[in-house]
Write an enzyme that holds these catalytic residues in place. Sequence first.
Site, short mmCIF file in Angstrom:
data_model
loop_
_atom_site.label_atom_id
_atom_site.label_comp_id
_atom_site.label_asym_id
_atom_site.label_seq_id
_atom_site.Cartn_x
_atom_site.Cartn_y
_atom_site.Cartn_z
N ARG A 45 -40.12 -23.25 52.59
CA ARG A 45 -39.20 -22.62 51.63
C ARG A 45 -39.67 -21.21 51.30
NH1 ARG A 45 -39.62 -24.23 46.79
NH2 ARG A 45 -39.77 -26.47 47.23
N TYR A 97 -15.43 -8.92 45.69
CA TYR A 97 -15.21 -10.21 46.34
C TYR A 97 -14.91 -11.28 45.29
CZ TYR A 97 -16.24 -14.46 48.91
OH TYR A 97 -16.17 -15.71 49.47
N ASP A 129 -22.95 -4.23 47.22
CA ASP A 129 -22.51 -5.14 48.29
C ASP A 129 -22.00 -4.28 49.45
OD1 ASP A 129 -21.14 -6.97 49.93
OD2 ASP A 129 -20.68 -8.28 48.23
N LYS A 141 -20.26 -12.25 57.84
CA LYS A 141 -19.16 -11.41 58.30
C LYS A 141 -19.59 -10.57 59.50
CE LYS A 141 -17.40 -13.35 54.63
NZ LYS A 141 -17.43 -12.73 53.33
C1 LIG Z 1 -17.68 -13.18 51.98
C2 LIG Z 1 -18.23 -12.21 51.02
C3 LIG Z 1 -19.23 -12.57 50.11
C4 LIG Z 1 -19.76 -14.00 50.03
O1 LIG Z 1 -20.54 -14.31 51.12
P1 LIG Z 1 -20.69 -15.81 51.73
O2 LIG Z 1 -21.52 -15.54 52.93
O3 LIG Z 1 -19.31 -16.29 52.02
O4 LIG Z 1 -21.37 -16.63 50.70
C5 LIG Z 1 -19.75 -11.61 49.28
N1 LIG Z 1 -19.29 -10.33 49.30
C6 LIG Z 1 -18.31 -9.94 50.15
C7 LIG Z 1 -17.84 -8.53 50.13
C8 LIG Z 1 -17.74 -10.86 51.03
O5 LIG Z 1 -16.76 -10.47 51.85
#
Ligand SMILES: *Cc1c(COP(=O)(O)O)cnc(C)c1O
Length: 365
Positions: free
Chosen positions: A49, A100, A175, A200
């Site tokens: 972990r 998001y 982000d 993504k």
């Molecule tokens: C999809 C997304 C998230 C969340 O991420 P997960 O991998 O689905 O937990 C956070 N920020 C943005 C901009 C996203 O597109």
Amino acid sequence: MTPHDGEALAPGTRAVSLGRPAREPGAPVNVPVTFTSTYAADGAVDYARDGNPTWEALEEVLGSLEGGDALVFASGMGAIAATMSLVPVGGVVVAPTHVYNGTTGQLADREVAGALTQRRVAPEDVAAIVDACEGADVLHLESPSNPMMEVTDVAGVVRGLVERYGEDRPVVVCDNTFATPLAQQPLTWGADVVVHSATKYLAGHSDALFGALVVSGERPDLLERLHTHRTLYGAIPGPMETFLVLRGVRTLHLRLERAEANARELVARLEEHPVVQRVRYPGFGGMVSIEVAGGVERAEAICAATRLWVHSTSLGGVESQIERRRRHALEVETVPETLLRLSVGVEDVEDLWADLARALDASPR
Ligand SMILES: *Cc1c(COP(=O)(O)O)cnc(C)c1O
């Protein structure tokens, strides 16, 4: 090669060449996928972990691309939850109106629990963002914003925060999922922590849930707190997912180049299409949002009518995706009901246009 040697190389070269085993005779070219829950005593890491050599390979690459120290997480949401742990109980988080929708959900959930207060601000209004940060603990930015594609002047915001609040400025989290480190590196603009939903573009093939944080080299205190949070709360990724994301990152520059070229061409054509009322495109990347005439019914019909474009949520994969964002209950009401978010993939652009144009034309008026 060490990450340090790599700094002089172009980002695409680093995406390919970092995070590999030392080049010794007979050594594997790829980092082994280390399936273990524990390690023989008296080494650097005791328990898995706390660390895994497969994570370290990916962290080396992501850290180099963003210009900081990376920590991998089980998902983007797990990574964002770690940044929320930087907010003391009863603290304040400032975030733009459009982020998001999971981030919106997480902020609301924490607020209901009495853990924090949130202040939401217009994403493109630097002065308003700086004003809202009076007494705030964390500023959570997202640029371009999901799904409205607004761009925040992150450098301008950080400059404003430093001028106004000095040492008392909030921790700036950004982000960078939509842009990827190839298009922008928020740490170079003064942000403290970068967030990725590596699910993504970084993974790029819609086959893994994954997250990452990259922390500024000037904030080893934050790196330590976030690392401790990961170890104590356990939002750790599996080694197989880590390998998949590392493999995806090897071609990030190629995929993004094609996705962006496709997106630019589609944007030019969408702007001329009579059904399309508005195209939102920040001028780079593969994400495009459009608003269509004819209400929710037409918007839904367009998604249902595509054959090549996949009607699904998520983004950043090699395959093109389309969805109406307001179908999600968590999406805020200032996102238009008729907004369709397009994640442009790497297919042939003529095939993508033919399918999209047919869906736009076939839908009821
Ligand atoms: C999809 C997304 C998230 C969340 O991420 P997960 O991998 O689905 O937990 C956070 N920020 C943005 C901009 C996203 O597109």
